[in-house]
Enzyme design. Sequence first.
Site, PDB file in Angstrom:
ATOM      1  N   ASN A  11      18.758  41.844  42.859  1.00 58.71           N
ATOM      2  CA  ASN A  11      19.353  43.162  43.128  1.00 58.71           C
ATOM      3  C   ASN A  11      19.183  44.019  41.874  1.00 58.71           C
ATOM      4  OD1 ASN A  11      20.944  45.366  43.715  1.00 58.71           O
ATOM      5  ND2 ASN A  11      22.894  44.247  43.630  1.00 58.71           N
ATOM      6  N   LYS A  13      19.795  47.119  41.474  1.00 64.16           N
ATOM      7  CA  LYS A  13      20.745  48.235  41.363  1.00 64.16           C
ATOM      8  C   LYS A  13      19.964  49.502  40.980  1.00 64.16           C
ATOM      9  CE  LYS A  13      24.165  44.796  40.255  1.00 64.16           C
ATOM     10  NZ  LYS A  13      25.400  44.403  39.610  1.00 64.16           N
ATOM     11  N   HIS A  90      28.073  45.235  48.940  1.00 69.07           N
ATOM     12  CA  HIS A  90      28.165  44.857  47.526  1.00 69.07           C
ATOM     13  C   HIS A  90      29.451  45.455  46.943  1.00 69.07           C
ATOM     14  CE1 HIS A  90      27.358  44.669  43.250  1.00 69.07           C
ATOM     15  NE2 HIS A  90      26.492  43.720  43.533  1.00 69.07           N
ATOM     16  N   GLU A  92      30.039  46.960  44.327  1.00 64.87           N
ATOM     17  CA  GLU A  92      29.880  48.311  43.757  1.00 64.87           C
ATOM     18  C   GLU A  92      29.914  49.365  44.869  1.00 64.87           C
ATOM     19  OE1 GLU A  92      26.360  47.458  41.443  1.00 64.87           O
ATOM     20  OE2 GLU A  92      27.580  46.135  40.209  1.00 64.87           O
ATOM     21  N   GLU A 161      30.359  36.766  45.781  1.00 66.80           N
ATOM     22  CA  GLU A 161      30.259  37.377  44.460  1.00 66.80           C
ATOM     23  C   GLU A 161      31.659  37.741  43.972  1.00 66.80           C
ATOM     24  OE1 GLU A 161      26.059  39.107  43.742  1.00 66.80           O
ATOM     25  OE2 GLU A 161      27.316  40.663  44.577  1.00 66.80           O
ATOM     26  N   GLY A 167      28.215  41.210  36.345  1.00 64.25           N
ATOM     27  CA  GLY A 167      27.814  41.977  35.165  1.00 64.25           C
ATOM     28  C   GLY A 167      28.726  41.771  33.965  1.00 64.25           C
ATOM     29  N   SER A 206      26.703  37.043  37.307  1.00 63.62           N
ATOM     30  CA  SER A 206      26.258  36.521  36.009  1.00 63.62           C
ATOM     31  C   SER A 206      25.453  35.224  36.110  1.00 63.62           C
ATOM     32  CB  SER A 206      27.450  36.355  35.062  1.00 63.62           C
ATOM     33  OG  SER A 206      28.046  37.626  34.807  1.00 63.62           O
TER      34      SER A 206
END
Length: 245
Positions: A11, A13, A90, A92, A161, A167, A206
């Site tokens: 991904n 992003k 996701h 985000e 996730e 991240g 991560s």
Amino acid sequence: MSIRLPLVVGNWKLNGDRELLTSMVARLKQFDADKVETVICPPYVYLNEDTDGVKKGAQSVSTQDAGAFTGEVAGRMLRDVGCHYVIVGHSERRELFGESDEVVAAKVKATLDAGLIPIICVGETDEERENNQTTERVTQQVKAVLDELPSYSDSLVFAYEPVWAIGTGKTASCEQAEEVHAMIRQVLAGYNQELAETTRILYGGSVKPENSKELFASDNIDGGLIGGASLDVESFATICENAVA
Ligand code: PGA
């Protein structure tokens, strides 16, 4: 790992460019597709590039098929340019763009209607984990999708996730991840046993070359959804190598 073909998804992003795509494709082409499935999810504008057989996925999709929806991209368009997958829900998108469980379910439907495979992201926040709400929250996210599907498609992928691991450099331990993956599979079994056995559940948050092998060795972890480490060709290739069946 088992009957489920390992899957590793990058991904990107809001990162990367055409040059990175070209070098990534050249490297990923070297993998045996019978042993590991590799997928690149660059920003929309790069999805029209020829990736020489390496599978592509989008990072989101519209709930709509056509019409006056400025800035949106429909599933049929993704299909048209050769995509196979769509990342849906996701964290985000959920946090920064306000996508609720209902919107996520609608996007999963739009993805399936277009003949694409959704990679459905679920995961708890730091606060939810601390309050022992991980099982409750993840179950709710999985059910919000499955309850809206008319039949239990065999083309679903889930990605666990934990939001606190994305991240941040903090990875869930293998035990923590395996526990949630097994729980997700149990929720799937409540709908359909075959769905539970065949659905791939990826871990994301991560993942790096150094921790990927151990994570992928867990019974219920069928691959990974990789953010930061998918932007470096050799790091991503090592992660894919570590997933080989
Ligand atoms: P990360 O991101 O690997 O950089 O933690 C994972 C993701 O957001 O899918």
